[in-house]
Design a protein around this motif. Structure first.
Motif, PDB file in Angstrom:
ATOM      1  N   VAL A   1       0.842  -1.203   0.000  1.00  0.00           N
ATOM      2  CA  VAL A   1       0.000   0.000   0.000  1.00  0.00           C
ATOM      3  C   VAL A   1       0.876   1.250   0.000  1.00  0.00           C
ATOM      4  N   LEU A   2       1.937   1.210   0.821  1.00  0.00           N
ATOM      5  CA  LEU A   2       2.853   2.364   0.875  1.00  0.00           C
ATOM      6  C   LEU A   2       3.489   2.636  -0.478  1.00  0.00           C
ATOM      7  N   ASN A   3       3.854   1.579  -1.172  1.00  0.00           N
ATOM      8  CA  ASN A   3       4.473   1.751  -2.495  1.00  0.00           C
ATOM      9  C   ASN A   3       3.545   2.520  -3.427  1.00  0.00           C
ATOM     10  N   VAL A   4       2.258   2.203  -3.368  1.00  0.00           N
ATOM     11  CA  VAL A   4       1.306   2.921  -4.221  1.00  0.00           C
ATOM     12  C   VAL A   4       1.274   4.388  -3.834  1.00  0.00           C
ATOM     13  N   LEU A   5       1.308   4.643  -2.532  1.00  0.00           N
ATOM     14  CA  LEU A   5       1.217   6.037  -2.069  1.00  0.00           C
ATOM     15  C   LEU A   5       2.458   6.848  -2.458  1.00  0.00           C
ATOM     16  N   ASN A   6       3.510   6.167  -2.831  1.00  0.00           N
ATOM     17  CA  ASN A   6       4.700   6.875  -3.315  1.00  0.00           C
ATOM     18  C   ASN A   6       4.670   7.107  -4.818  1.00  0.00           C
ATOM     19  N   THR A   7       3.533   6.820  -5.445  1.00  0.00           N
ATOM     20  CA  THR A   7       3.358   7.110  -6.881  1.00  0.00           C
ATOM     21  C   THR A   7       2.177   8.077  -7.025  1.00  0.00           C
ATOM     22  N   PRO A   8       2.014   8.682  -8.206  1.00  0.00           N
ATOM     23  CA  PRO A   8       0.822   9.532  -8.397  1.00  0.00           C
ATOM     24  C   PRO A   8      -0.402   8.731  -8.846  1.00  0.00           C
ATOM     25  N   HIS A   9      -0.284   7.399  -8.976  1.00  0.00           N
ATOM     26  CA  HIS A   9      -1.377   6.612  -9.562  1.00  0.00           C
ATOM     27  C   HIS A   9      -2.211   5.964  -8.465  1.00  0.00           C
ATOM     28  N   LEU A  10      -3.289   6.640  -8.093  1.00  0.00           N
ATOM     29  CA  LEU A  10      -4.112   6.126  -6.997  1.00  0.00           C
ATOM     30  C   LEU A  10      -5.393   5.459  -7.504  1.00  0.00           C
TER      31      LEU A  10
END
Ligand SMILES: Cc1ncc(COP(=O)(O)O)c(C=O)c1O
Length: 396
Positions: free
Chosen positions: A24-33
């Motif tokens: 989940v954290l990895n996703v939050l480090n991208t702009p693609h939510l």
């Protein structure tokens, strides 16, 4: 404020590790939510798992069921044979389209829809007129007096598949779609075949008490290309392939699953066998102890269930035992329990709309009066199971 002491064990609990947290954290480090690579990868895990060509991630099991109803072409006034012994969402998905749920009663052992009754109901409903009346609700049909039977919607109750070989014969005989609500049964097998792949479309759900969780979320699977494409469009505000962001070929919904949830789902699917194994172990601990307690029936499996997938652990109390009193005494001792299910046809809005009465579906009502879900999750340890069973024994 609850009048009871804090529970010594939660009613249910997700099973999460650092792998899920990191995903989940990895996703939050991208702009693609939303609508990125995670949802596609999560869907691919379900294509791989089921062997079916289409998996469509949605933001709840209820949303998934609604899209199946749309894909089946079920419209206002259409009749759909389904079960009153389920979580309300299975029948509600029909009401969203103003279709009429035609309930038939369930089998005592599994709590799943009774195929012999489905066969009778389908025969009579196809005939129409007086024969059909016997199965229809007392009221609520005034706007659609001449319905048409379109589908069967079966539910895999508590993680045990319904009898799909029999349901398939009936569906084929009358040209009906067969929808599988497999929201409670990810991982279960029927005669060696996976739950979710036993009808024309299957739906899984990922609320935190489920076998895997995404917080909120669901997944539709199908091998039907046109249904799969339609459901993919409907999930995304009705955008067909080739539509731009502001073009909408169909009346659709925002039923999209976000990227954080999808990432969580992938990490959980990577652990599916482990998660199912842990739940099986807890169910075994319960079974060993509960068979020795008078007045308690532990869950029983059908021969067709070649692999159960434990969602909740629901015991039945012997007739004559006051379930409410047992539940209260358990709660006073820190053991949370839940009656499971309260029959759908007796929910207030169903009574108001269709005029159902106690006695309409006796097996469902009997199970509904005697069922008690005990605390259950894959993270329970044997001492907790022991404590629950000991307390239950004392209370009884
Ligand atoms: C049989 C059944 N159908 C549908 C659903 C709905 O799933 P969701 O809560 O994700 O909308 C559930 C969830 O508990 C369920 O148990």
């Amino acid at each position: 404020m609850s009048p009871y002491p804090p529970p010594i064990v939660p009613m249910s609990s997700p099973d999460l590790t650092d792998a899920e947290r990191q995903a989940v954290l990895n996703v939050l480090n991208t702009p693609h939510l939303s609508m990125g690579g995670q949802i596609e990868a999560f869907e691919q895990t379900f294509c791989n798992y089921t062997g079916w060509r289409h998996a469509i991630g949605v933001n709840s099991g209820t949303a998934g069921l609604h899209l199946c109803v749309r894909a089946a072409g079920i419209q206002a006034g259409d009749w759909v044979i389904t079960t009153p012994f389920s979580f309300v969402a299975s029948a509600n998905a029909l009401l969203f389209e103003n279709a009429v749920p035609v309930f038939v009663d369930v089998e005592e052992r599994s709590g799943n829809i009774n195929p012999a009754l489905v066969a009778e109901a389908a025969r009579d409903l196809m005939q129409g007129g007086k024969a059909a009346q016997r199965w229809l609700p007392r009221r609520g049909l005034h706007t659609h007096p001449n319905g048409q039977l379109k589908a069967i919607l079966a539910v895999d109750v508590f993680g045990q598949p319904a009898d799909y070989d029999l349901l398939r014969v009936i569906a084929d005989q009358y040209g009906l779609r067969l929808i599988e609500d497999s929201c409670e049964a990810l991982g279960a097998e029927y005669k060696g075949r996976k739950a979710g792949t036993l009808g024309d479309y299957g739906v899984f759900a990922f609320y935190p008490n489920k076998q895997i969780t995404t917080g909120e979320g669901g997944m539709i699977v199908t091998d039907d290309d046109s249904a799969g494409q339609l459901m993919r469009a409907l999930r995304n505000q009705g955008r067909a392939p080739g539509d731009t962001w502001l073009q909408h070929t169909y009346l659709g919904y925002n039923y999209r699953l976000d990227e954080m949830s999808a990432a969580l789902g992938i990490a959980q699917m990577n652990r599916l066998e482990e998660l199912l194994g842990k739940r099986q172990r807890v169910a075994d601990w319960y079974h060993q102890r509960l068979v020795q307690i008078a007045g308690v029936e532990p869950p029983a499996l059908e021969e067709t269930t070649t692999r159960p997938s434990w969602f909740v652990y629901v015991i039945r109390l012997a007739r004559g035992i006051d379930r409410a009193a047992v539940a209260q005494r358990l709660a006073e001792r820190g053991i949370p329990v839940r009656p499971y299910f309260l029959p759908i046809h007796l929910q207030p809005y169903m009574v108001e709309r269709f005029g159902y009465q106690p006695g309409d579906y006796p097996v469902t009502e009997d199970l509904g009066e005697r069922g008690l879900a005990l605390p259950f999750s894959g993270v329970m340890d044997e001492a907790q199971v022991e404590r629950v069973c000991d307390t239950l024994r004392q209370v009884l």
